[in-house]
Motif scaffolding. Structure first.
Motif, PDB file in Angstrom:
ATOM      1  N   GLU A  79       0.837  -1.205   0.000  1.00 40.01           N
ATOM      2  CA  GLU A  79       0.000   0.000   0.000  1.00 40.01           C
ATOM      3  C   GLU A  79       0.866   1.247   0.000  1.00 40.01           C
ATOM      4  O   GLU A  79       0.449   2.304  -0.461  1.00 40.01           O
ATOM      5  CB  GLU A  79      -0.918  -0.007   1.214  1.00 40.01           C
ATOM      6  CG  GLU A  79      -1.929   1.118   1.226  1.00 40.01           C
ATOM      7  CD  GLU A  79      -2.899   1.019   2.381  1.00 40.01           C
ATOM      8  OE1 GLU A  79      -3.843   1.835   2.443  1.00 40.01           O
ATOM      9  OE2 GLU A  79      -2.723   0.113   3.232  1.00 40.01           O
ATOM     10  N   ARG A  80       2.103   1.118   0.491  1.00 36.85           N
ATOM     11  CA  ARG A  80       3.064   2.217   0.516  1.00 36.85           C
ATOM     12  C   ARG A  80       4.393   1.731  -0.066  1.00 36.85           C
ATOM     13  O   ARG A  80       4.595   0.541  -0.267  1.00 36.85           O
ATOM     14  CB  ARG A  80       3.259   2.747   1.935  1.00 36.85           C
ATOM     15  CG  ARG A  80       1.996   3.329   2.552  1.00 36.85           C
ATOM     16  CD  ARG A  80       2.198   3.710   4.001  1.00 36.85           C
ATOM     17  NE  ARG A  80       0.978   4.234   4.602  1.00 36.85           N
ATOM     18  CZ  ARG A  80       0.004   3.500   5.103  1.00 36.85           C
ATOM     19  NH1 ARG A  80       0.117   2.166   5.088  1.00 36.85           N
ATOM     20  NH2 ARG A  80      -1.074   4.042   5.628  1.00 36.85           N
TER      21      ARG A  80
ATOM     22  N   ARG B 236       4.579   7.628   0.570  1.00 40.00           N
ATOM     23  CA  ARG B 236       3.185   7.447   0.185  1.00 40.00           C
ATOM     24  C   ARG B 236       3.102   6.728  -1.155  1.00 40.00           C
ATOM     25  O   ARG B 236       3.942   6.908  -2.033  1.00 40.00           O
ATOM     26  CB  ARG B 236       2.470   8.794   0.119  1.00 40.00           C
ATOM     27  CG  ARG B 236       3.063   9.759  -0.892  1.00 40.00           C
ATOM     28  CD  ARG B 236       2.405  11.128  -0.817  1.00 40.00           C
ATOM     29  NE  ARG B 236       0.971  11.047  -1.032  1.00 40.00           N
ATOM     30  CZ  ARG B 236       0.166  12.107  -0.975  1.00 40.00           C
ATOM     31  NH1 ARG B 236       0.665  13.306  -0.682  1.00 40.00           N
ATOM     32  NH2 ARG B 236      -1.132  11.957  -1.185  1.00 40.00           N
TER      33      ARG B 236
ATOM     34  N   HIS C 152      -3.550   0.764  -6.900  1.00 38.21           N
ATOM     35  CA  HIS C 152      -3.424   1.915  -6.004  1.00 38.21           C
ATOM     36  C   HIS C 152      -2.391   2.882  -6.572  1.00 38.21           C
ATOM     37  O   HIS C 152      -1.353   2.471  -7.095  1.00 38.21           O
ATOM     38  CB  HIS C 152      -2.990   1.431  -4.614  1.00 38.21           C
ATOM     39  CG  HIS C 152      -2.985   2.484  -3.555  1.00 38.21           C
ATOM     40  ND1 HIS C 152      -4.080   3.253  -3.251  1.00 38.21           N
ATOM     41  CD2 HIS C 152      -1.995   2.891  -2.705  1.00 38.21           C
ATOM     42  CE1 HIS C 152      -3.782   4.089  -2.272  1.00 38.21           C
ATOM     43  NE2 HIS C 152      -2.514   3.876  -1.925  1.00 38.21           N
ATOM     44  N   GLY C 153      -2.691   4.162  -6.476  1.00 31.51           N
ATOM     45  CA  GLY C 153      -1.718   5.182  -6.838  1.00 31.51           C
ATOM     46  C   GLY C 153      -1.574   5.382  -8.327  1.00 31.51           C
ATOM     47  O   GLY C 153      -2.411   4.947  -9.134  1.00 31.51           O
TER      48      GLY C 153
ATOM     49  N   ASP D 196      -0.018   6.607  -2.908  1.00 28.96           N
ATOM     50  CA  ASP D 196      -1.212   7.022  -3.634  1.00 28.96           C
ATOM     51  C   ASP D 196      -0.963   8.152  -4.610  1.00 28.96           C
ATOM     52  O   ASP D 196      -1.896   8.632  -5.261  1.00 28.96           O
ATOM     53  CB  ASP D 196      -2.307   7.429  -2.654  1.00 28.96           C
ATOM     54  CG  ASP D 196      -1.875   8.569  -1.736  1.00 28.96           C
ATOM     55  OD1 ASP D 196      -0.663   8.899  -1.749  1.00 28.96           O
ATOM     56  OD2 ASP D 196      -2.729   9.123  -1.016  1.00 28.96           O
ATOM     57  N   ALA D 197       0.279   8.617  -4.717  1.00 24.87           N
ATOM     58  CA  ALA D 197       0.577   9.720  -5.630  1.00 24.87           C
ATOM     59  C   ALA D 197       2.050   9.655  -6.014  1.00 24.87           C
ATOM     60  O   ALA D 197       2.888   9.093  -5.294  1.00 24.87           O
ATOM     61  CB  ALA D 197       0.256  11.067  -4.991  1.00 24.87           C
TER      62      ALA D 197
ATOM     63  N   LEU E 248      -2.675   3.274 -11.957  1.00 27.32           N
ATOM     64  CA  LEU E 248      -3.788   2.387 -11.592  1.00 27.32           C
ATOM     65  C   LEU E 248      -4.388   1.731 -12.838  1.00 27.32           C
ATOM     66  O   LEU E 248      -4.663   2.387 -13.833  1.00 27.32           O
ATOM     67  CB  LEU E 248      -4.863   3.204 -10.869  1.00 27.32           C
ATOM     68  CG  LEU E 248      -6.170   2.493 -10.530  1.00 27.32           C
ATOM     69  CD1 LEU E 248      -5.952   1.510  -9.383  1.00 27.32           C
ATOM     70  CD2 LEU E 248      -7.245   3.510 -10.158  1.00 27.32           C
TER      71      LEU E 248
ATOM     72  N   ARG F  82      -4.230  -3.355  -1.966  1.00 29.68           N
ATOM     73  CA  ARG F  82      -3.756  -2.104  -2.556  1.00 29.68           C
ATOM     74  C   ARG F  82      -2.278  -2.269  -2.920  1.00 29.68           C
ATOM     75  O   ARG F  82      -1.446  -2.529  -2.046  1.00 29.68           O
ATOM     76  CB  ARG F  82      -3.942  -0.941  -1.584  1.00 29.68           C
ATOM     77  CG  ARG F  82      -5.400  -0.673  -1.237  1.00 29.68           C
ATOM     78  CD  ARG F  82      -5.535   0.539  -0.321  1.00 29.68           C
ATOM     79  NE  ARG F  82      -6.921   0.766   0.069  1.00 29.68           N
ATOM     80  CZ  ARG F  82      -7.791   1.484  -0.645  1.00 29.68           C
ATOM     81  NH1 ARG F  82      -7.371   2.065  -1.777  1.00 29.68           N
ATOM     82  NH2 ARG F  82      -9.025   1.645  -0.237  1.00 29.68           N
TER      83      ARG F  82
ATOM     84  N   CYS G 207       0.795  -0.398  -5.019  1.00 31.88           N
ATOM     85  CA  CYS G 207       1.233   0.863  -5.659  1.00 31.88           C
ATOM     86  C   CYS G 207       2.466   0.620  -6.531  1.00 31.88           C
ATOM     87  O   CYS G 207       3.544   1.178  -6.294  1.00 31.88           O
ATOM     88  CB  CYS G 207       1.487   1.942  -4.609  1.00 31.88           C
ATOM     89  SG  CYS G 207       2.734   1.514  -3.380  1.00 31.88           S
TER      90      CYS G 207
END
Length: 805
Positions: free
Chosen positions: A194-195, A213, A321-322, A215-216, A325, A286, A288
C-alpha cells in the motif's frame, strides 16, 4: 585493395543473380546470405536495390536491415584505440574507403570528403594496413581510451502483496541473482504494497528504511528534499542527519557498492514480510506498483555519480493503487481484456492514463540510462500492457511466469547475467546509442525495436537531417537513437528509402554503403566501446527483376514485415493491419509472379520468394496479430520479445519448427526429422517436437502414449522404445537451455487437453468441415488452410488489379 573488395562483392552478387535455369540453386543463395551474416552480423530484406526512387516504391517489401550490434562476429577483433571519423559526416574509417597512401589521405564513401590520417597512421602502406582497412573486417569493435564509467546500479523492487511462500521464492531468486552481478555494481532495495519502502542500505547501525506514500507520484525534487539529498534541505537538518550516518548523498546511502552492503542487503531480504494491510473479502490488496517504479527511477536521477543501471520489478498482481492504476480494488470489476479496448467499455477506463504515466517514467529512465525489467510472476495479469513502454524503450526484459519458483522465470533471470566463458565477464552494455550513415541516394526511415529517438527534426545536426526520410517507419525522423541496455540478443530493424530520381538513375552494378555505429558502456569494466559495422551492396537494373528477386532474403523480409505489422497494430485496428498485410502480399505476387492473366492455374512464384507467402500466412495466425485467447499482458509480452530477437529466432516465432521422431527400423537411436507444420504430420506411432520459441512441446502419438503407460520402456527388450522417449526430451532440454527468455515446456499426449498447444499452430488442412478427410486427425477450426489461402492469393494476383497498400 578496393578493387579486391569490389570483386568479392561482385562474386557474391553474381552467385545470387543466378537463376535455377542458369545453373544456380536457391540453396546456393541461402548459403551466400548466411555467409554474409556470419561476417557482417546483419540480414537485409533486399541484397540488391533498384537504382531509382520510382522503382524502389514498387518493390512492395521495404528495404530494411536487421542487426544485432553486440552479437559476436567470427574473426572480428577488438581494437584498443579510437576510431577515425570523417570530418564531413562523422562516419568511421572502414575497408570501403579509397586510400591514397602517398599523400596519407582517405575518401569517405558516404560524403566523399577527403580526410587526412593522424600522425599515428604515418606508417601505413599497401603492405602495412591497419585493421579497419582489411577487407574481411567489415565489423569492428573499438575500446575508447576514456576514464571508466561509473559503476552500474541494480535496484530490486519487490512486491509484498503476495503469500509468504511466493515471497520466499522471490527472495531466494534475488539472492541467487546478487551472486551473478558484476563485481563493481551498486545495489538498492525498494519494496511496496500500500506504501513504498525505500531501504537505506548504507546505514550501518541498524536496518533503516523510509516509508513513502503510494497514492501519488512524488516529484523528484521533492523526493530529494525529503531524503535529504539536495540543497533544498535546511543546512542544520542535513548536518544533523550526516552526524548520524556519515553521508548525505544518494550514492552511499540508497545505492551502495555490493561489496560493502551484501550482508545488509541479504539481511533486509530475509526480514521481508507480506504487506500488513487488511484486505476484505471480495477486494484486491492495494498495490502501488507505479509509485514504487517512480521512486526507483528517481534514485538514479538523484545519484549524480551513477550513470546507468537496471530497475528490476518483481510483480505478483495488478496495480490497484496510486499512479498507473489499472483496476479498482473491488473484485466485482474484472481485469480489462482486448474486447474492452475494442468496445471502449468502462473496464478499460484506466488504460490510457496508466499507459501515459508509464510512458513518462520510461522517458525519465531513458534519460538516466536506466533499463526497467518486468518480472510478472502471477496467475493473473499484473499490468504489463500498461507498463510495456518502460521495458520496450529502455532495453529492459519482460518475463511472464506462473510464479517465482517457475523454471521460466528462474532460468530467464539466470541467463540475463550469463558471463562470457572466454573472459568471465557479464555480457551486458549500458547507455547504448546507435547512429546510421548511408550514401547520398539513401535516406533513413526509422527503426523498430527497443529504441527512442536521440534527436529529431530541428534538433538533428545538419548532416544527419540530410539523411532522414520524409516517410517515418517506427521511431523515425532521426538517424540517432538511444538503445538503453543491450546484450548479444538485442536486435534492431532499420528501414530505408531510396531518393535517387528516375531521370538520374545510378549505373547498375555500382556499390552503395550503410554504416551502423553502436556506442555502449561495458557493465563489467566500465569501458566505452564502439561497434562499427559497414555494409556494401550493389544497385541493380530496375528492368531486371530476376536480379532484384535473386537478392531477396525471405526470412529477413518476413521478420521486417512482422515488426511493421506489430508497430501498426499499436495504433490501428487488427482487421486493418491484416488487410494491409494481405494487400501487400497480393501486390508482391502480382508483380514478381509468373502467370497468364486471369488464369490462376498458371501462377508460379520464384524459388527465391516461394517461402514468403508461408511466413505471411503464419504471421496472420500468430499471437502477434491474433489476440483471441490472449490477455493484453500476454500480447504485450509476445510483441516485446519479437521486437528484441534476431531473424533466426523471430522466424521461429512466426513459423514454428516441427520435428518428427519414429522408431528406427535399423535399431539405432531415433533422429528428429523435419516435418511439415500441418495436421497431416500427426500420427499415433510418432513423437513430435514443436518449437514456437515461447513454448517447446513434446507431443506423443496415441499409440506411443499407450506403450509408455504400459511400461514398455522399462523392459530391456524395448530399449529402442526407451530411446524414442528420451531423445525428444533431450532435444527439448537443449532448446530450452539456449533461449532467453526461457520457453515454457509442455509434455502432452494426442487427444489430451494440452495437445491444443500443437493443434493451434498447425496448418488446418483437415478440419471438421472437410468431407474428404475421414481418417486421421482433424482440427476443429474455421480458419482456412494454407492451400485455400494460396488459391485465393493466386486468383487475386493474376486478376491484374494491383491494390494500394
Amino acid at each position: 585493395r578496393r578493387a579486391l573488395l569490389l570483386l568479392l562483392l561482385a562474386l557474391v552478387w553474381f552467385g545470387m543473380a543466378h537463376t535455377p535455369e542458369s545453373g544456380g540453386t536457391m540453396m546456393d543463395t541461402q548459403s551466400a546470405l548466411l555467409q554474409l551474416e556470419q561476417s557482417e552480423g546483419c540480414r537485409l530484406s533486399w541484397n540488391a536495390w533498384p537504382s531509382s526512387r520510382i522503382e524502389a516504391s514498387r518493390t512492395i517489401v521495404p528495404f530494411g536491415v536487421m542487426i544485432s550490434p553486440l552479437r559476436a562476429v567470427e574473426g572480428s577483433p577488438t581494437l584498443p584505440y579510437e576510431p577515425l571519423p570523417c570530418k564531413g559526416c562523422a562516419s568511421i574509417l572502414n575497408c570501403y574507403c579509397q586510400v591514397d597512401y602517398a599523400s596519407k589521405m582517405w575518401v569517405c564513401p558516404f560524403c566523399h570528403t577527403r580526410n587526412g590520417f593522424p600522425a599515428h597512421y604515418a606508417g601505413i602502406s599497401e603492405s602495412n594496413l591497419p585493421a579497419e582497412l582489411f577487407p574481411q573486417y567489415v565489423s569492428l569493435t573499438y575500446t575508447l581510451r576514456t576514464a571508466p564509467a561509473p559503476p552500474p546500479a541494480f535496484v530490486f523492487t519487490v512486491d509484498l502483496c503476495q503469500p509468504r511462500e511466493d515471497l520466499a521464492a522471490c527472495v531466494d531468486s534475488i539472492k541467487q541473482t546478487i551472486g551473478s552481478l558484476p563485481e563493481r555494481s551498486l545495489v538498492g532495495l525498494v519494496t511496496f504494497g500500500e506504501r513504498v519502502h525505500l531501504y537505506e542500505l548504507g546505514y550501518g547501525n541498524c536496518s533503516k528504511l523510509w516509508v513513502l506514500r503510494g497514492d501519488a507520484s512524488i516529484p523528484k525534487d521533492k523526493l530529494a528534499s525529503m531524503l535529504l539529498l539536495s540543497n533544498q534541505t535546511a543546512p542544520q537538518q542535513k548536518q544533523n542527519h550526516q552526524m548520524n550516518d556519515g553521508s548525505g548523498g544518494c550514492e552511499g546511502r540508497f545505492l551502495v557498492p555490493l561489496s560493502e552492503c551484501e550482508f545488509a542487503l541479504e539481511a533486509a531480504l530475509d526480514e521481508l514480510q507480506p504487506d500488513a494491510q487488511d484486505v476484505a473479502v471480495g477486494f484486491r490488496p492495494r498495490r502501488c506498483t507505479g509509485a514504487a517504479m517512480d521512486v526507483a527511477v528517481s534514485l538514479f536521477e538523484a545519484a549524480g555519480g551513477v550513470s546507468s543501471g537496471r530497475v528490476m520489478m518483481f510483480l505478483s498482481g495488478p496495480i490497484t493503487h496510486g499512479p498507473g492504476l489499472m483496476v479498482d480494488i473491488d473484485m466485482a470489476v474484472p481485469l480489462r481484456c482486448h474486447k474492452d479496448f475494442d468496445k471502449g467499455t468502462g473496464v478499460a477506463k484506466h488504460f490510457k492514463k496508466s499507459h501515459a504515466f508509464f510512458t513518462g517514467v520510461a522517458s525519465r529512465a531513458v534519460a538516466s540510462g536506466v533499463a526497467v525489467d518486468l518480472f510478472a510472476c502471477a496467475m493473473d495479469q499484473v499490468g504489463v500492457a500498461e507498463m510495456a513502454p518502460t521495458a520496450e524503450r529502455t532495453g529492459g526484459v519482460i518475463v511472464l511466469a506462473d510464479g517465482f519458483d517457475h523454471p521460466v522465470y528462474r532460468n530467464t533471470i539466470k541467463s540475463m547475467f550469463e558471463r562470457d566463458p572466454a573472459t568471465g565477464q557479464c555480457k551486458m552494455g549500458f547507455q547504448a546509442t546507435s547512429d546510421v550513415f548511408c550514401t547520398r541516394e539513401v535516406r533513413v526511415s526509422g527503426c523498430i525495436g527497443a529504441v527512442t529517438a536521440a534527436a529529431t527534426g530541428a534538433s538533428s545536426s545538419g548532416a544527419a537531417s540530410g539523411r532522414v526520410s520524409e516517410t517515418d517507419v517506427g521511431c523515425g525522423g532521426t538517424t540517432s537513437w538511444r538503445l538503453g541496455c543491450v546484450d548479444e540478443r538485442s536486435s534492431y530493424a532499420y528501414y530505408f528509402d531510396i531518393v535517387q530520381s528516375h531521370n538520374n538513375a545510378i549505373r547498375p552494378g555500382d556499390p552503395f554503403y550503410l554504416q551502423f555505429q553502436t556506442r555502449y558502456v561495458a557493465a563489467a569494466t566500465g569501458e566505452t566501446r564502439v561497434k562499427v559495422t559497414t555494409l556494401a551492396r550493389r544497385w541493380c537494373d530496375p528492368a531486371r527483376l530476376d536480379e532484384l528477386v535473386a537478392g531477396f532474403d525471405q526470412e529477413a523480409a518476413g521478420v521486417l514485415m512482422a515488426r511493421i505489422s506489430v508497430w501498426r497494430g499499436e495504433t490501428e485496428d487488427a482487421f486493418d493491419v491484416l488487410r494491409w498485410l494481405d494487400r501487400t502480399l497480393i501486390r508482391l505476387c502480382s508483380k514478381y509472379g509468373e502467370y497468364q492473366k486471369d488464369d490462376p492455374n498458371t501462377f508460379r512464384l520464384s524459388p527465391y520468394m516461394s517461402l514468403y507467402p508461408q511466413f505471411i500466412f503464419h504471421l496472420r495466425r500468430s499471437p502477434f496479430l491474433q489476440v483471441f485467447n490472449s490477455s493484453p499482458d500476454e500480447t504485450a509480452y509476445f510483441r516485446s520479445v519479437l521486437n528484441r530477437e534476431g531473424v533466426s529466432t523471430a522466424a521461429v516465432m512466426i513459423q514454428p519448427t516441427l520435428l518428427r521422431y519414429a522408431l528406427n527400423p535399423n535399431g539405432g537411436a531415433p533422429v528428429g526429422m523435419p516435418a511439415v507444420l500441418d495436421v497431416s504430420s500427426l500420427a499415433p506411432d510418432v513423437i513430435l517436437l514443436l518449437d514456437t520459441f515461447f513454448h517447446v512441446v513434446v507431443f506423443h502419438g496415441q499409440t506411443v502414449a499407450q506403450w509408455r503407460d504400459a511400461g514398455y520402456h522399462e523392459k530391456p527388450e524395448h530399449a529402442a522404445f526407451k530411446a524414442l522417449l528420451e531423445v525428444p526430451q533431450n532435444d527439448a532440454s537443449a532448446l530450452i537451455n539456449s533461449r532467453m527468455p526461457t520457453p515454457r515446456f509442455v509434455d502432452c499426449d494426442q487427444n489430451g487437453s494440452q495437445a491444443r498447444f500443437v493443434l493451434a499452430r498447425l496448418n488446418p488442412s483437415a478440419t471438421h468441415n472437410t468431407a474428404a478427410n475421414n481418417a486421421g486427425e482433424v482440427i476443429f477450426t474455421d480458419d482456412v488452410s494454407f492451400s485455400v489461402f494460396v488459391e485465393h492469393l493466386a486468383r487475386t494476383a493474376v486478376a491484374g488489379n494491383v491494390l494500394p497498400s
